[in-house]
Write a protein that holds these residues in place. Structure first.
Motif, mmCIF file in Angstrom:
data_model
loop_
_atom_site.group_PDB
_atom_site.id
_atom_site.type_symbol
_atom_site.label_atom_id
_atom_site.label_comp_id
_atom_site.label_asym_id
_atom_site.label_seq_id
_atom_site.Cartn_x
_atom_site.Cartn_y
_atom_site.Cartn_z
ATOM 1 N N VAL A 117 0.685 -0.932 0.009
ATOM 2 C CA VAL A 117 0.066 -0.117 -0.102
ATOM 3 C C VAL A 117 0.928 1.259 -0.121
ATOM 4 C CG1 VAL A 117 -1.834 1.373 1.138
ATOM 5 C CG2 VAL A 117 -1.891 -1.203 1.217
ATOM 6 N N LEU A 118 0.885 1.932 -1.027
ATOM 7 C CA LEU A 118 1.854 3.177 -1.232
ATOM 8 C C LEU A 118 0.877 4.187 -0.752
ATOM 9 C CD1 LEU A 118 3.969 5.024 -2.354
ATOM 10 C CD2 LEU A 118 2.789 4.981 -4.529
ATOM 11 N N VAL A 119 1.800 4.951 0.536
ATOM 12 C CA VAL A 119 0.956 6.225 1.001
ATOM 13 C C VAL A 119 1.715 7.448 0.488
ATOM 14 C CG1 VAL A 119 -0.002 7.467 3.055
ATOM 15 C CG2 VAL A 119 0.239 4.826 2.898
ATOM 16 N N ASN A 120 1.317 8.257 -0.296
ATOM 17 C CA ASN A 120 1.989 9.518 -0.691
ATOM 18 C C ASN A 120 1.308 10.833 -0.788
ATOM 19 O OD1 ASN A 120 0.857 9.127 -3.153
ATOM 20 N ND2 ASN A 120 2.874 8.955 -4.131
ATOM 21 N N GLY B 164 -0.823 -2.273 -11.001
ATOM 22 C CA GLY B 164 -0.327 -2.808 -9.859
ATOM 23 C C GLY B 164 -1.525 -3.940 -9.460
ATOM 24 N N GLN B 165 -2.594 -3.856 -10.075
ATOM 25 C CA GLN B 165 -3.728 -4.495 -9.891
ATOM 26 C C GLN B 165 -4.533 -4.514 -8.474
ATOM 27 O OE1 GLN B 165 -2.313 -8.656 -10.964
ATOM 28 N NE2 GLN B 165 -3.215 -8.630 -12.892
ATOM 29 N N GLY B 166 -4.383 -3.304 -8.167
ATOM 30 C CA GLY B 166 -4.772 -2.886 -6.889
ATOM 31 C C GLY B 166 -5.670 -1.761 -6.848
ATOM 32 N N ARG B 167 -6.225 -0.996 -5.987
ATOM 33 C CA ARG B 167 -7.093 0.145 -5.703
ATOM 34 C C ARG B 167 -6.595 1.348 -5.474
ATOM 35 N NH1 ARG B 167 -8.708 -4.608 -3.920
ATOM 36 N NH2 ARG B 167 -7.484 -4.520 -2.184
ATOM 37 N N ILE C 286 2.410 -9.990 -6.558
ATOM 38 C CA ILE C 286 2.312 -8.815 -5.429
ATOM 39 C C ILE C 286 1.481 -7.765 -5.946
ATOM 40 C CG2 ILE C 286 3.861 -7.101 -3.923
ATOM 41 C CD1 ILE C 286 5.989 -9.035 -4.409
ATOM 42 N N GLY C 287 0.545 -7.421 -5.345
ATOM 43 C CA GLY C 287 -0.520 -6.241 -5.452
ATOM 44 C C GLY C 287 0.013 -5.013 -5.122
ATOM 45 N N LEU C 288 -0.589 -3.929 -5.759
ATOM 46 C CA LEU C 288 -0.336 -2.500 -5.338
ATOM 47 C C LEU C 288 -1.528 -1.650 -5.393
ATOM 48 C CD1 LEU C 288 1.716 -0.142 -4.687
ATOM 49 C CD2 LEU C 288 2.029 0.200 -7.130
#
Length: 313
Positions: free
Chosen positions: A122-125, A169-172, A146-148
């Motif tokens: 989970v990228l927090v920026n 990243g096949q995430g949200r 690995i999802g992002l």
């Protein structure tokens, strides 16, 4: 309109997640907004996330500016201790520039070696990043399963880049200008990450309900798949094919005067490679499209006699 919820079902019993929070510590993250900072909210969210995970789940926290810094190296919550998570990130300060590419690479290297069933970053920026080509590292992450997901905060978010990172990243992707919302958003994402959205392996479709889509097709002759996206059927949906774990593969329902079909694997891709030589492959897709469009044809032609809705003719 879909007969399924994009929200995946709860993770399989005993499945372990490895979750790494990748936190931007560039100078803009230290900007004060109504008595709170972006970094302060990200730190609070990290502590809440640790509390929400199971003792055997793996958590890591990596902060980055121009360089990457492991605040907590990936390990199980029971080994780290929730209090140690709080203590480790409490002294984190905002400084320096942006080194997102290297941060993603370091986390990919760390998670690739993890035996966990589910692996997620989970990228927090602050919604900004260096203008570099991320496609290669995101391709590598997909190969490593690995999802992002991306949580971007602020008033000047580069939405095109941030949403692209999450999509590849096949995430949200979450974007908010309300800094105080960050802990809620990140803990919500952590809860969703604990669910297995992308499922790969040998999957034999299971027949559930008759449908015109399968007319003339023996359900036990349908080839195996090697993957799908896990979803949850809505209450009034008609599930035609399921996985052996009970997740919908093919579902249909009526929506207003129309019809909607959901297929949760791919078409002619890596998950359906066995289907390319299946003699009834074209028949299934032809019948699916015809069933999907029949109501529209009826509505535009003025016919008063609708075709059968749920049973083969």
């Amino acid at each position: 309109m879909l007969p399924v919820l994009a929200q995946p079902p709860e993770k399989r019993e005993g499945a372990q997640i490895a979750l790494v929070l990748v936190i931007d510590r560039s100078a803009s993250m230290g900007l004060d907004s109504g008595g709170v900072t972006r970094l302060g909210m990200a730190k609070e969210a990290s502590i809440l996330t640790a509390s929400a995970l199971n003792p055997t789940d793996v958590l890591g926290v990596l902060a980055f500016d121009k360089a990457s810094h492991w605040i907590i190296r990936p390990d199980t919550i029971q080994n780290i201790g929730v209090q140690n998570v709080a203590d480790s990130i409490s002294s984190l300060t905002a400084e320096g520039g942006d080194g997102l590419y290297q941060a993603l690479k370091e986390v990919d290297d760390a998670l690739r070696a993890s035996p966990a069933d589910l692996k997620e970053m989970v990228l927090v920026n602050d919604g900004q990043a260096d203008d570099v080509k991320y496609d290669d590292i995101l391709t590598k992450m997909r190969q490593d399963k690995i999802g992002l997901s991306v949580v971007a905060m602020g008033d000047d978010i580069d939405s095109a880049l941030m949403s692209k990172l999450a999509r590849l990243g096949q995430g949200r992707y979450y974007a908010t200008a309300r800094i105080r919302d960050i802990p809620r958003v990140i803990t919500q994402e952590a809860a969703l990450a604990k669910r297995a959205a992308l499922v790969e392996g040998n999957i034999q479709p299971q027949f559930v309900t008759s449908s015109p889509i399968l007319h003339g097709i023996a359900p036990n002759a349908i080839p195996t798949l090697t993957g799908h996206i896990a979803t949850t059927a809505k209450d009034s949906a008609e599930v035609i094919l399921n996985t052996d774990e009970g997740s919908p593969l093919l579902a249909q329902w009526h929506y207003g005067l129309g019809r909607v079909v959901a297929w949760t694997s791919d078409v002619g891709g890596r998950w359906t490679s066995n289907w390319l030589s299946w003699e009834q492959n074209n028949l299934l897709w032809d019948q699916l499209v015809r069933w999907r469009w029949v109501r529209r044809s009826i509505a535009t032609s003025g016919s008063a006699s609708p075709a059968p809705a749920t049973r083969p003719g």
